[in-house]
Design an enzyme around this catalytic site. Structure first.
Site, PDB file in Angstrom:
ATOM      1  N   TYR A  63       0.982  -1.009   0.080  1.00 36.25           N
ATOM      2  CA  TYR A  63      -0.657   0.124  -0.416  1.00 36.25           C
ATOM      3  C   TYR A  63       0.714   1.227  -0.075  1.00 36.25           C
ATOM      4  O   TYR A  63       0.340   2.099  -0.321  1.00 36.25           O
ATOM      5  CB  TYR A  63      -0.987   0.203   1.498  1.00 36.25           C
ATOM      6  CG  TYR A  63      -2.156  -1.188   1.170  1.00 36.25           C
ATOM      7  CD1 TYR A  63      -2.501  -1.675   0.448  1.00 36.25           C
ATOM      8  CD2 TYR A  63      -2.502  -1.127   2.672  1.00 36.25           C
ATOM      9  CE1 TYR A  63      -3.617  -2.550  -0.210  1.00 36.25           C
ATOM     10  CE2 TYR A  63      -3.659  -2.556   2.115  1.00 36.25           C
ATOM     11  CZ  TYR A  63      -4.303  -2.910   0.989  1.00 36.25           C
ATOM     12  OH  TYR A  63      -4.866  -3.962   1.225  1.00 36.25           O
ATOM     13  N   LYS A 112       3.620 -15.646   2.173  1.00 32.61           N
ATOM     14  CA  LYS A 112       3.561 -16.439   1.215  1.00 32.61           C
ATOM     15  C   LYS A 112       5.328 -16.609   0.891  1.00 32.61           C
ATOM     16  O   LYS A 112       5.494 -15.796  -0.787  1.00 32.61           O
ATOM     17  CB  LYS A 112       3.006 -15.565  -0.077  1.00 32.61           C
ATOM     18  CG  LYS A 112       2.717 -16.184  -1.076  1.00 32.61           C
ATOM     19  CD  LYS A 112       1.605 -17.649  -1.108  1.00 32.61           C
ATOM     20  CE  LYS A 112       1.240 -18.166  -2.020  1.00 32.61           C
ATOM     21  NZ  LYS A 112       0.752 -19.587  -2.448  1.00 32.61           N
ATOM     22  N   ASP A 170      -1.952 -17.984   1.511  1.00 34.31           N
ATOM     23  CA  ASP A 170      -3.466 -18.997   1.519  1.00 34.31           C
ATOM     24  C   ASP A 170      -3.862 -20.689   2.434  1.00 34.31           C
ATOM     25  O   ASP A 170      -5.504 -20.609   2.485  1.00 34.31           O
ATOM     26  CB  ASP A 170      -3.441 -19.747  -0.066  1.00 34.31           C
ATOM     27  CG  ASP A 170      -2.161 -20.040  -0.077  1.00 34.31           C
ATOM     28  OD1 ASP A 170      -1.714 -20.032   0.383  1.00 34.31           O
ATOM     29  OD2 ASP A 170      -2.011 -20.875  -0.892  1.00 34.31           O
ATOM     30  N   ASP A 221      -5.183  -6.849   5.952  1.00 37.00           N
ATOM     31  CA  ASP A 221      -6.064  -6.690   5.004  1.00 37.00           C
ATOM     32  C   ASP A 221      -7.211  -7.620   5.202  1.00 37.00           C
ATOM     33  O   ASP A 221      -8.519  -7.882   5.626  1.00 37.00           O
ATOM     34  CB  ASP A 221      -6.712  -5.251   4.108  1.00 37.00           C
ATOM     35  CG  ASP A 221      -7.034  -5.094   3.842  1.00 37.00           C
ATOM     36  OD1 ASP A 221      -7.950  -4.671   4.566  1.00 37.00           O
ATOM     37  OD2 ASP A 221      -6.888  -3.708   3.086  1.00 37.00           O
ATOM     38  N   ASP A 225     -10.340  -9.273   8.277  1.00 43.19           N
ATOM     39  CA  ASP A 225     -11.868  -9.037   7.181  1.00 43.19           C
ATOM     40  C   ASP A 225     -13.093 -10.829   7.006  1.00 43.19           C
ATOM     41  O   ASP A 225     -13.780 -10.781   7.736  1.00 43.19           O
ATOM     42  CB  ASP A 225     -11.925  -8.282   6.107  1.00 43.19           C
ATOM     43  CG  ASP A 225     -11.990  -6.859   6.310  1.00 43.19           C
ATOM     44  OD1 ASP A 225     -12.248  -6.720   7.123  1.00 43.19           O
ATOM     45  OD2 ASP A 225     -12.202  -5.954   5.063  1.00 43.19           O
TER      46      ASP A 225
END
Length: 357
Positions: free
Chosen positions: A142, A192, A224, A248, A252
């Protein structure tokens, strides 16, 4: 009498409604527990764009820096999606986090006993879930550069860069380890590393800190797999340590374990200065002004502010207890409603919380 300066940022959509409910509760609980909250309200996001032409006015940032804590409701609206990126509401939030140097985002997910039936997952899967997502907040994809959009003779290309340096990783990892010590002593680092160089560095740094914290049980999951495990067996997790992007998304996903994203608070902290406390959910402009919003995540964010930001532990406990009492009595907003409960609006839920206090 103890005094605390608190900046309120109602923002957009349902933000003003849930802020109004939460302010009344904060005034009541502070009076009951012998301290004073001095509120100062400012604009951010779409509301600031409308009046100031910018999503984060300098007056807002200045007031936040001078405060003891900042309580934000929600920002954003699809009507601003056509604006340049730097003019959109979300940019104001990113700039606020950067301006306050808030690098650690804490997102607790605790299943309230009265809401086990509200989740889309089976009761035996989510019962007793109590985990904490620790998300790096000011680095990663970001914020890192280069980023942008370029046009060639035939097409347009957009790009962002995922980048972390050792100091950024160490800083957030130390927060994760410290919180794990205060909880169940388990930390799961999400990356990852099988694909990304940046994740390989992330994992290496966490391993170094693991050697310095032998009392903490540490394991690593690819993002994942972590996403899958969150819905398969969420009780296995205590502290989840993640980068900005992965945190992020996963926070959620974890939010929905509770049955509604309208139930979960968050805190964003730095090394010094005020913290920023806000619900995980968005501004929900489609229900704004209709008294349908669920204010409980905002109320629980205020509780986190009292506990972490202002060190008013007893008041924080009182707010949390009032939430549990109201839910146990069968009162629900529309997002949590079922045939056996009493459905109430945002304001009415606020009144029940005041009674419970």
């Amino acid at each position: 009498m103890r005094q605390h300066q608190v900046v309120l940022l109602p923002g957009d959509g349902i933000g003003p409604e849930i802020t109004s409910v939460t302010r009344l509760l904060l005034e009541a609980v502070s009076k009951k527990h012998g301290f004073q909250l001095i509120f100062e309200q400012h604009q951010i996001g779409g509301s600031a764009i409308e009046t100031n032409g910018t999503p984060l006015p300098e007056a807002t940032l200045s007031a936040c820096k001078k405060s003891d804590s900042v309580l934000l409701a929600a920002i954003g609206d699809p009507k601003y999606d056509t604006l340049p990126r730097e003019k959109r509401p979300e940019t104001g939030l990113l700039e606020l986090r950067a301006g306050l140097e808030l690098f650690a985002n804490l997102r607790p997910v605790k299943i309230r006993p009265a809401l086990t039936s509200a989740s889309t997952l089976k009761k035996e899967v989510i019962e007793g879930v109590d985990l904490l997502v620790v998300r790096e907040l000011t680095g990663g994809i970001y914020f890192a550069k280069p980023k942008g959009r370029i046009k060639t003779n035939t097409e347009e290309r957009a790009f962002n860069t995922m980048s972390y340096c050792t100091s950024e990783i160490d800083r957030i990892a130390k927060v994760g380890f410290e919180l794990a010590k205060q909880r169940k002593g388990k930390l799961c680092s999400v990356d990852k590393a099988n694909v990304l160089d940046v994740s390989q560095l992330w994992r290496e740094r966490v391993e170094i800190l693991k050697q310095q914290n032998p009392d903490i049980e540490v394991n690593h999951l690819y993002v994942d797999n972590a996403a899958m495990q969150l819905v398969k067996d969420p009780r296995q997790f205590d502290v989840l340590l993640t980068s900005n992007l992965f945190g992020d998304i996963l926070s959620d996903e974890a939010a929905m374990l509770s049955g509604s994203i309208g139930m979960l608070p968050s805190a964003s902290l730095g090394s010094k200065g005020p913290g920023l406390f806000e619900p995980v959910h968005g501004s929900a402009p489609d229900i704004a002004g209709r008294n349908l919003a669920n204010p409980l995540a905002m109320v629980l964010s205020a509780s986190m502010m009292l506990r972490i930001g202002l060190k008013e532990t007893k008041a924080a406990e009182a707010l949390e207890t009032s939430v549990d009492k109201v839910l146990s009595a069968g009162f629900r907003t529309k997002d949590l409603a079922n045939e056996s409960c009493t459905e109430l609006g945002c304001e009415e839920i606020g009144n029940e919380l005041l009674k419970a206090l």
